[in-house]
Design an enzyme around this catalytic site. Structure first.
Site, short mmCIF file in Angstrom:
data_model
loop_
_atom_site.label_atom_id
_atom_site.label_comp_id
_atom_site.label_asym_id
_atom_site.label_seq_id
_atom_site.Cartn_x
_atom_site.Cartn_y
_atom_site.Cartn_z
N GLU A 197 -41.01 25.70 -15.29
CA GLU A 197 -40.93 25.43 -13.72
C GLU A 197 -40.29 26.76 -13.25
OE1 GLU A 197 -40.97 21.93 -13.10
OE2 GLU A 197 -42.42 20.89 -14.02
N GLU A 384 -46.71 19.15 -19.90
CA GLU A 384 -45.97 17.88 -19.33
C GLU A 384 -47.04 16.93 -17.88
OE1 GLU A 384 -42.37 18.40 -17.03
OE2 GLU A 384 -41.14 20.05 -18.21
P1 P53 Z 1 -39.15 13.69 -12.49
C1 P53 Z 1 -40.59 17.86 -9.52
C2 P53 Z 1 -41.87 18.74 -9.11
C3 P53 Z 1 -42.66 18.99 -10.84
C4 P53 Z 1 -42.49 18.14 -11.62
O1 P53 Z 1 -39.73 15.13 -13.18
C5 P53 Z 1 -40.75 18.59 -11.66
C6 P53 Z 1 -39.80 18.34 -11.03
C7 P53 Z 1 -38.20 18.34 -10.68
O2 P53 Z 1 -38.34 17.07 -10.29
O3 P53 Z 1 -39.57 18.64 -13.15
C8 P53 Z 1 -40.85 18.21 -14.70
O4 P53 Z 1 -37.49 13.95 -13.86
C9 P53 Z 1 -39.44 19.26 -15.15
C10 P53 Z 1 -38.89 17.70 -15.84
C11 P53 Z 1 -39.00 16.96 -15.01
C12 P53 Z 1 -40.35 16.43 -14.37
O5 P53 Z 1 -40.90 17.45 -13.69
O6 P53 Z 1 -38.09 14.30 -11.12
O7 P53 Z 1 -39.96 20.25 -16.10
O8 P53 Z 1 -37.33 18.14 -16.00
O9 P53 Z 1 -38.60 15.96 -15.63
C13 P53 Z 1 -40.47 14.85 -14.26
O10 P53 Z 1 -39.67 12.61 -13.10
#
Ligand code: P53
Length: 489
Positions: A197, A384
């Site tokens: 990211e 993801e």
């Molecule tokens: P969590 C924000 C917006 C989009 C993706 O997020 C993001 C985030 C960070 O919070 O992160 C990605 O755990 C990232 C992972 C993360 C996952 O999305 O806040 O690549 O490390 O855990 C989900 O629910």
């Protein structure tokens, strides 16, 4: 028809949220290790020691005062330290992934496990050995490792002593790190991604920089671009079969109305938030709109001779991206937002939201795939996706996460349309947090994404025992039918 025969079904994790073992095996501290727990309403903080020795905690995205360094404060709990302990559970975990039929497994290497301070000339053998064991375990089951080289942190020493990615020397340290892992794993790992990211990085925690202003951030990002391009080049020299991708948080956005001002705002916001990063890494040069913006804002990017060439030579092989939700752009300034933690997303009245306020938009994943494929014509990899939700363990131990299955099912259905109807070259899908891990946004355990439940709570209490959720059996079926049977039952 449908998903290609060699489609990479799998799941995704990251060291700072999953691995633990933060002080074992010669590992050095990373910036992620000084970030405290939090929740939806209580932001995570960064613990720092000021120049006069005072230990305090400040907003995780705030600038760090001159002379201050990241530190561990015994009054706080730091979720990265143990996380869900992949460090000691990797055999058991990979066996569970294999049971689901995983074709690939996305994980990250912890930089400070390989170079504890970051500026060493020789890597930490114990760290290298750990990932050797992990990759061997994957390959034993025919699971292809997909490795993120840098996921949301940097060795703390490089942040404290050099201001992280602001310092050009860090490009060289990163290149050394890449050289060490490429050489070591060249026959074990084929799929790599440089920076997770890249479009969301800013400040001490993720870039290691003290300041967070545009001038600092864009200079640091320039160094990331150069480092990523060098890694691509070096990787291809190490093994021509390597596939090295970029990784962007693809937050799709819609104009709030068809009013021309809203549509234009959406164009600007999309470039700013995501396309700029893809443009540089996929095309190999800075887009005109960004150069003009730098000019207007008086942002001056210091380049070294050869940077422009290396950006061209180091364009990526594929685009890895996360897709969780969409957002709304508006020319209005008085907009209502929903709390998406790191990013505040404007409310979209047509979409439902998760319990953490993330809008749920399966249709948007097809739109996103098309936008990206139209613009770059590169293979795409959804690395993801998923629903962060709190799970209930029933008395008999079962976990009936139908909400998660529905979310994933609806997204897979749209991915399939993008392949079948639109001809998009989608090579794989790795839902986030396939085994429960710590939330990046909130530091919580209860915001879970996994097919496998891990007994651990928000304060780090629990047995760390693993158990299969209902979605475990469902995903296993999805993989075994290559995405043909995605029904709930
Ligand atoms: P969590 C924000 C917006 C989009 C993706 O997020 C993001 C985030 C960070 O919070 O992160 C990605 O755990 C990232 C992972 C993360 C996952 O999305 O806040 O690549 O490390 O855990 C989900 O629910």
């Amino acid at each position: 028809m449908g998903f290609p025969k060699n489609f990479l079904w799998g799941g995704a994790t990251a060291a700072n949220q999953y691995e633990g073992g933060y002080n074992l095996g010669g590992r050095g501290l990373a910036t992620s290790d000084i970030i405290t727990e939090g929740s939806l309403n209580i932001p995570r903080k960064a613990s720092i020691r000021l120049i006069d020795g005072t230990v305090t905690s400040i907003g995780r995205h705030d600038p760090i005062p001159e002379g201050a360094v990241g530190c561990i404060d015994d009054n706080y709990y730091y979720p990265s330290h143990v996380a869900t302990d992949f460090y000691h559970h990797y055999k058991e975990d990979i066996a569970l992934l294999a049971e689901m039929g995983f074709k690939c497994f996305r994980m990250s290497i912890s930089w400070s496990r390989i170079f504890p301070k970051g500026d060493e000339t020789t890597p930490n053998e114990e760290g290298l050995k750990f990932y050797d064991d992990v990759f061997d375990e994957c390959l034993k089951y025919g699971i292809e490792p997909v490795v993120t080289i840098c996921h949301f942190d940097i060795p703390k020493y490089l942040a404290d002593e050099m201001d992280g990615w602001l310092d050009r020397r860090v490009v060289d340290y990163f290149t050394n790190y890449c050289e060490a892992i490429f050489k070591r794993y060249k026959n074990k790992v084929k799929y790599w991604m440089t920076f997770n990211e890249i479009n969301l990085l800013n400040g001490y925690a993720t870039l290691g920089t003290r300041k967070t202003d545009d001038q600092t951030r864009y200079q640091a990002i320039h160094h990331l671009f150069v480092a990523s391009a060098k890694a691509v080049k070096l990787g291809h020299e190490t093994n021509p079969d390597f596939k090295i991708g970029m990784m962007v948080a693809y937050i799709l956005s819609y104009p709030e109305t068809c009013k021309p001002e809203d549509v234009q705002e959406d164009l600007f916001a999309s470039r700013d938030l995501k396309y700029f990063f893809c443009d540089v890494q996929c095309r190999g040069y800075y887009p005109a709109y960004k150069l003009k913006e730098f000019e207007r804002k008086g942002i001056i990017i210091k380049k070294e001779q050869g940077d422009d060439e290396i950006l061209k030579e180091g364009v990526v092989d594929y685009i890895g991206f996360s897709y969780y939700n969409s957002s709304v752009s508006s020319a209005r300034k008085d907009t209502e937002t929903t709390e998406g933690n790191v990013i505040r997303v404007m409310k979209n009245k047509y979409l439902k939201e998760s319990d953490w306020g993330w809008p749920i938009d399966p249709l948007g994943v097809r739109t996103s795939l098309n936008y990206l494929y139209d613009r770059y014509e590169l293979p795409l990899f959804i690395v993801e996706n998923g629903l962060g939700a709190s799970d209930t363990v029933e008395e008999d131990g079962s976990i009936n996460d139908d909400y998660r299955i529905e979310y994933l099912r609806d997204h897979i259905a749209e991915m399939k349309k993008a392949i079948e109807l639109d001809g998009v070259d989608l090579i794989g899908y790795t839902p986030w947090g396939c085994i429960d891990l710590v939330s990046a946004g909130t530091g919580e355990m209860k915001k879970r994404y996994g097919f496998v439940y891990v007994d651990m709570d928000d304060k780090g209490k629990g047995t760390l025992n693993r158990s299969r959720k209902k979605s475990f059996y469902w995903y296993k079926k999805v993989i075994s039918t290559n995405g043909e049977d995605i029904s709930l039952e």
